[in-house]
Design an enzyme around this catalytic site. Structure first.
Site: not given
Length: 884
Positions: A70, A480
């Site tokens: 992404d 993350d």
């Protein structure tokens, strides 16, 4: 386990880091004219670390496969090494958004051709439009066709697809499904030019959150997949039947039977959910469609699987479980090209206790699961999982059943069976690519073996980097996955930072003269936002939060590790002594300021906010605004203090619609001088000095002489060398940069989705390739010994050693004897030994080279009793120095 995807740089970009009108995007690769030094670029291995929403196998050539990410570009599979090769490292600063890949297509006629639909955000966060990149050499080089709209590789719905497809019979024809109401687009010249399919009847209408004023969650997800029915064409003629999926719960699937001349809604289709994927088994004439009530990749509470029989137009619900029993949507979808009738799907949004994978060998009439309950909460699995190659995938967790660690995955929207090998399957998760090479064990009652198939694919977003003078060479602050301590750049660390495990680490620092002391701050849904280590980041313990702290912000450690200053989100700047058991508000500095420490004086800290530089000389208790003027007025600024030199500060930042560049202060921020030879700069860092240089090497991500790149200076910024090239630009590189204090020329680079990149120079003249020369000083020397602070039983002193000879020193070793039996307790910017009253201090790995006429300094704290007399004699390598 990881439900949010960090959008690194978004706030900085919104604040003006890349403000102004984006440059015109010309076809073809971007070119620059500044020569680059020969550097080798690699990743500090993490292996994965982000969401992989798409895996594409070529259907003509065996072992040719691609993966899209992404925000981290696209990759090609290397069968010989079973690794992934990055393909979009040539994307530069101006078009950083093209590192986000919303779709990828591998040409089924000419396997050398591959196409990428690139663009990261459809809202204002991405200043540029999207593009279709085309390659005739499997991604080794690219040409670009600019689009008149944005694409969203990191937008909601990015796991649906593929939105880009090549006609399997006439491969000069491609289709692209666009977001934002821009409709369906077509190219008839192999992706060189594109035009909207004007008669396509539906541009989509689904948005995740209509109330989102940022435009991120309120964007129309548009056209989400294109599938050709190759049974309806012949070589050289356009395929007649094409299916298109649209983000519209009532009108999700359309078809053309005349090569795109006309389109109609497919009759009898189910309604009420979104069609995430459409995969066609042309042998049996079955179109399989995976549905979810949400666009993903995080959300989805209900889902169905449907089969459409192309010959009869009959729709059949083939869902493996009743809708009432779903708490997830379906998305991952694949068929076995070697064994028609075999179909697999994923419950992509089943976060707890695990994702689920379903398999049918009879076209969906019956299904089996990858795991099932025996007697709740116990599970029985058709698979084994081995993450020893990426051990951090366990997250250090030890959950209670039915949850297991490691998990089979989450956000599992990419699922593909190799079209040439029924035993090989790969699937993407929110953190890695998993795969198996004995999938058919599923059907025989055995277990198939799952393991990471991700080496070479690096997809972390990097917020901060540190390379201490001793201990691990690299500490990282990541989105993350929190961050890692790399003791070997070529190996995957055993675990990310834990205790606590931040979802995102926003900032970290170490004590310059005591590198075992490390602090990090970050984001966590519930729990502390600050953590400390006393063993160089190997182990951690949580500190306490000041009232109101809601996020990481920035943090700074005192030079000796005795105190810390923290600027958290949600609260003003704070300071503490010890390890953060309590915090006290700092005075004189605004909330949200970026904070750093002086690397010599443990009482000195610095801050920056909205064009003003702030200085504290009392350990962060109070700050005073500097009189320095002409600094950037916004907050897109990063600055650092130079190790070994008190008050030596470098500041980078600004915006294209205001002041922008690189500034240097030698008086602790009282004044700054702007470097005239740097047009724009966004980061600054320091590394080992070059051979013969008296000043540490500078590194920056900057525009110099009109060219954006990664630059190095070995002469305090007087001249610069570009050290990257046009093949290695890595998109947006504005978060952090640091050199290695132990290896000349080595630089660590933060990227927004390509992980931690490090570069090594081929220049053998810059310090012997990182090998420290032995301490063999020669020539005259002078010493200045200064007691800078004294208290009952203790003191602090600084030593300045000057080379007054005619040639450079390659290492130094200074001896003296205390007159009153004083004892050194801690020394920085050097190494020392003491026997009785005799002390020997020597260079570190980065300050051993001292040019003729130049000086080197170090400091220390010590203990005294009775008197604290100053040494009167110093010897360098056995030779007496002048004492002043």
């Amino acid at each position: 386990m990881r439900r949010t995807r960090v959008l690194i740089a978004v706030l900085a970009l919104a604040a003006g880091l890349l403000a102004g009108t984006p440059p015109a995007l010309a076809s073809g690769a971007e070119k620059t004219t500044v020569a680059a030094e020969s550097y080798t670029w690699k990743n500090a291995r993490i292996d994965g670390g982000g969401f992989v929403p798409g895996i594409v196998f070529n259907r003509k050539e065996k072992n040719l496969a691609y993966a899209r990410t992404d925000i981290g570009g696209a990759y090609r599979w290397q069968q010989s090494s079973k690794t992934w090769t990055p393909l979009l490292d040539s994307v530069g600063w101006a078009n950083w958004g093209h590192t986000g890949v919303v779709s990828l297509a591998s040409d089924p006629v000419d396997p050398n051709r591959v196409y990428v639909a690139a663009g990261t955000y459809t809202n204002s966060w991405d200043p540029g439009n999207g593009a279709v990149l085309r390659s005739a050499d499997r991604g080794a080089s690219w040409q670009r066709a600019d689009l008149p709209f944005k694409l969203g590789g990191n937008m909601p719905g990015r796991g649906m697809g593929e939105r880009l497809a090549v006609d399997p019979h006439r491969n000069s024809v491609l289709y692209l499904g666009a977001p934002s109401g821009k409709g369906l687009w077509r190219s008839t010249d192999s992706g060189v030019t594109w035009s909207q399919v004007a008669n396509f009847p539906n541009v989509g209408n689904y948005v995740q959150d209509p109330g989102d004023t940022s435009g991120y969650a309120s964007d129309n997800q548009g056209i989400v997949w294109v599938t050709f029915d190759e049974s309806t064409g012949t070589a050289g003629s356009a395929t007649r039947t094409i299916y298109v999926g649209v983000a519209d719960k009532d009108n999700a699937v359309y078809r053309s039977t005349d090569a795109g001349a006309t389109w109609s809604r497919l009759a009898g289709q189910p309604t009420g959910q979104l069609a995430h994927k459409g995969v066609l088994d042309t042998v049996n004439g079955q179109l399989y469609v995976a549905y979810s009530d949400k666009g993903g990749p995080y959300d989805g509470g209900k889902g169905r699987l449907w089969r459409y029989t192309t010959a009869t137009g009959v729709w059949t619900d083939i869902s493996p479980v009743a809708e009432a029993d779903t708490f997830y949507g379906f998305s991952g979808l694949t068929v076995d090209r070697q064994r028609p009738g075999t179909v697999m799907a994923t419950a992509y949004s089943s976060w707890w206790p695990d994702t689920q994978i379903f398999r049918s060998t009879d076209s969906g009439a019956t299904w089996t699961k990858a795991w099932d309950y025996t007697s709740y909460p116990e599970r029985a699995s058709r698979y084994t999982i081995d993450v020893s190659s990426s051990p951090w995938l366990t997250w250090g967790a030890n959950p209670s059943p039915p949850e297991q660690s490691p998990k089979l995955g989450w956000m599992t929207e990419a699922l593909e069976i190799d079209p040439f090998d029924s035993n090989r399957m790969m699937y993407g998760t929110g953190a890695t690519i998993y795969g198996t090479e004995n999938l058919r064990n599923w059907d025989t009652g055995g277990q198939f073996a799952v393991r990471p198939m991700v080496q070479g694919l690096e997809e972390t977003a990097v917020n901060d980097l540190a390379s201490p003078p001793s201990g691990a060479p690299l500490l990282s602050a990541l989105g993350d996955v929190g961050g890692f301590r790399h003791t070997d750049l070529t190996k995957v660390p055993s675990m990310m930072f834990t205790s606590p495990n931040f979802t995102t680490t926003t900032s970290l620092d170490y004590a310059e003269s005591s590198p075992n002391t490390v602090v990090r701050v970050g984001n966590l849904d519930s729990g502390p936002h600050v953590a400390f280590s006393t063993d160089n980041g190997a182990n951690w313990f949580a500190g306490s939060d000041p009232s109101g702290a809601s996020g990481g912000g920035t943090v700074a450690a005192a030079a000796d590790g005795s105190r810390f200053v923290w600027s958290p989100e949600g609260a003003g700047v704070q300071h503490t002594t010890g390890f953060g058991s309590s915090w006290t508000a700092s005075a004189g500095i605004p909330a949200g300021a970026v904070v750093e420490s002086d690397r010599v004086d443990p009482k000195v800290f610095y801050g920056f906010k909205s064009g003003r530089f702030y200085v504290s000389s009392d350990g962060g208790a109070t700050f005073t605004a500097s009189a320095a003027s002409g600094l950037p007025s916004g907050d897109s600024v990063r600055f650092k203090a130079l190790p070994g030199a008190k008050g030596d500060v470098w500041l980078a930042g600004g915006a294209s619609d205001g002041v922008y560049g690189l500034w240097h202060s030698t008086d602790g921020g009282a004044s700054f001088a702007k470097l005239a030879n740097v047009q724009e700069a966004d980061t600054v860092g320091f590394g080992k000095a070059a051979a013969g240089a008296s000043y540490q090497t500078l590194y920056t991500s900057a525009k110099i002489a009109g060219v954006r790149g990664i630059y190095r200076s070995t002469d305090k910024g007087a001249t610069w060398t570009r050290i990257n090239d046009d093949a290695h630009r890595f998109g947006w590189t504005g978060a952090a940069i640091t050199g290695d204090p132990r290896v000349y020329g080595r630089v660590y680079l933060a990227t927004n989705g390509r992980g931690v990149i490090y570069g090594d120079t081929s220049d053998a003249g810059g310090g012997g390739g990182g090998t420290d020369p032995p301490p063999t000083p020669a020539g005259a020397c002078a010493v200045t010994y200064t007691i800078t602070n004294q208290w009952s039983g203790g003191f602090q002193a600084e030593v300045k050693l000057t080379n007054t000879g005619a040639s450079a020193w390659s290492g130094w070793s200074l001896d003296w004897t205390f007159p009153d039996g004083q004892k050194v307790s801690q020394l920085w910017n050097g190494q020392y030994t003491q026997s009785g009253s005799s002390v020997t201090a020597g260079n570190t790995t980065w300050n051993g080279v001292v040019a003729a006429g130049s000086s080197v300094g170090f400091g220390f704290t010590g203990n005294w009793s009775g008197r604290n007399g100053e040494p009167t004699a110093f010897r360098l390598g056995g030779q007496a120095c002048t004492v002043s």
